[in-house]
Design an enzyme around this catalytic site. Structure first.
Site, PDB file in Angstrom:
ATOM      1  CG  ASP A  86       2.077   6.143  11.224  1.00  0.00           C
ATOM      2  OD1 ASP A  86       3.093   6.350  10.536  1.00  0.00           O
ATOM      3  OD2 ASP A  86       0.913   6.311  10.798  1.00  0.00           O
ATOM      4  CB  SER A  87       7.579   4.349  10.330  1.00  0.00           C
ATOM      5  OG  SER A  87       8.239   5.199  11.247  1.00  0.00           O
ATOM      6  CG  ASP A 141       3.104   9.988  12.440  1.00  0.00           C
ATOM      7  OD1 ASP A 141       2.503  10.948  11.952  1.00  0.00           O
ATOM      8  OD2 ASP A 141       3.611   9.074  11.773  1.00  0.00           O
ATOM      9  CE  LYS A 180       4.713  12.290  10.064  1.00  0.00           C
ATOM     10  NZ  LYS A 180       3.720  11.452   9.372  1.00  0.00           N
ATOM     11  CD  GLU A 209      -0.144   9.224   6.822  1.00  0.00           C
ATOM     12  OE1 GLU A 209      -0.999   8.729   6.063  1.00  0.00           O
ATOM     13  OE2 GLU A 209       0.783   8.561   7.328  1.00  0.00           O
ATOM     14  CD  GLU A 223       6.046   8.712   2.935  1.00  0.00           C
ATOM     15  OE1 GLU A 223       5.466   9.193   3.928  1.00  0.00           O
ATOM     16  OE2 GLU A 223       6.370   7.518   2.838  1.00  0.00           O
TER      17      GLU A 223
HETATM   18  O1  KIV Z   1       5.804   7.387  10.312  1.00  0.00           O
HETATM   19  C1  KIV Z   1       6.842   7.846   9.828  1.00  0.00           C
HETATM   20  O2  KIV Z   1       7.952   7.460  10.176  1.00  0.00           O
HETATM   21  C2  KIV Z   1       6.720   8.894   8.840  1.00  0.00           C
HETATM   22  C3  KIV Z   1       7.945   9.196   8.046  1.00  0.00           C
HETATM   23  C4  KIV Z   1       8.057   8.197   6.967  1.00  0.00           C
HETATM   24  C5  KIV Z   1       7.947  10.560   7.546  1.00  0.00           C
HETATM   25  O3  KIV Z   1       5.681   9.447   8.638  1.00  0.00           O
END
Ligand code: KIV
Length: 257
Positions: free
Chosen positions: A34-35, A73, A102, A104, A171
């Site tokens: 989600d970056s 993500d 993934k 959080e 992280e």
């Molecule tokens: O969203 C992302 O790119 C991430 C990385 C920073 C691990 O979660």
């Protein structure tokens, strides 16, 4: 790879062109993170990113991977309930082509991890700095510096692995805590700013190419290294990152907390 003692080189990716390059350069695990809300859309947080956007970018990446393992993500609130988590994961795997999702959060996400895991969804649990909690935390900062916070995080890691997480991502934590969690973990631990003694490393593609708004605006996180420096082209830069992760040259002490 963990059993063989080989470090896992991971990198984010959001489109077909970079997917081809990263796959060819030897990246083992690719994250559609989600970056993308920050490096593609120019936002200051990841909060606005949607499941549709993650699915869209995963579909751009997935068909171009011959060997890299694709993780998608789960964006902000897309796993807030069991039903939403299952819907989001289903879309990421069936429409997006991801092989793992993934999410959080700490032990409070254990029931979600278990719900997904027993239904055949491989899960990576993201601990330490959790950018989706920025509006609760107020700032992006190193997590687990105090003993009580470090103990709580080590406990979270244990609970999440027991709940069925197949991978942990840590992280922005002190290197000693990264080592402690990796040593106790039954599953591989990937770090971003978590020190050297974890099973693999991940960075944001645009950061290592020195083109993300964060680095351009002079806010380069300590763990970010510019791999374009001295590299003749993008593929060589990514190859250098992979080689440094595998060979242990990255992260160096100056990239660690
Ligand atoms: O969203 C992302 O790119 C991430 C990385 C920073 C691990 O979660």
């Amino acid at each position: 790879m963990r059993e063989a003692g080989e470090k896992i080189a991971c990198l984010t990716c959001y489109d077909a062109s970079f997917a081809l390059i990263e796959d060819r350069a030897g990246v083992d695990l690719i994250l559609v993170g989600d970056s993308l809300g920050m490096v593609l859309h120019g936002g200051t947080t990841t909060t606005p990113v949607t499941v549709d956007q993650i699915v869209y970018h995963s579909r751009c990446v997935a068909p171009h991977l011959k060997r890299a393992f694709l993780v998608a993500d789960m964006p902000f609130l897309s796993f807030a309930t069991l039903d939403r988590a299952l819907d989001s994961a289903q879309r990421m795997m069936q429409e997006g082509g991801a092989k793992m999702v993934k999410l959080e959060g700490g032990r409070e996400q254990a029931s979600i991890v278990e719900y997904l895991a027993v239904r055949g969804v491989p899960v990576c649990a993201h601990l330490g700095l959790q950018p989706q909690f920025i509006h609760k935390m107020g700032a992006f900062k190193v997590q687990g510096r105090e003993e009580a916070a470090a103990d709580a995080m080590a406990h979270d890691a244990k609970v999440l692995a027991e709940a069925g997480a197949d991978l942990l991502l840590l992280e922005c934590v002190p290197a000693a805590l990264g080592r402690r969690i990796a040593e106790q973990s039954p599953v591989p631990v990937i770090g971003i700013g978590a020190g050297h003694d974890v099973d693999g490393q991940i960075l944001v593609l645009h950061d290592i190419l020195n083109i993300s708004p964060t680095v351009r605006l002079g806010r380069r996180p300590r763990f970010v290294k510019n791999y374009m420096q001295g590299a003749p082209d993008i593929e060589s830069a990514i190859r250098a990152y992979v080689q440094e992760v595998k060979g242990g040259a990255y992260p160096a002490p100056e990239h660690c907390f």
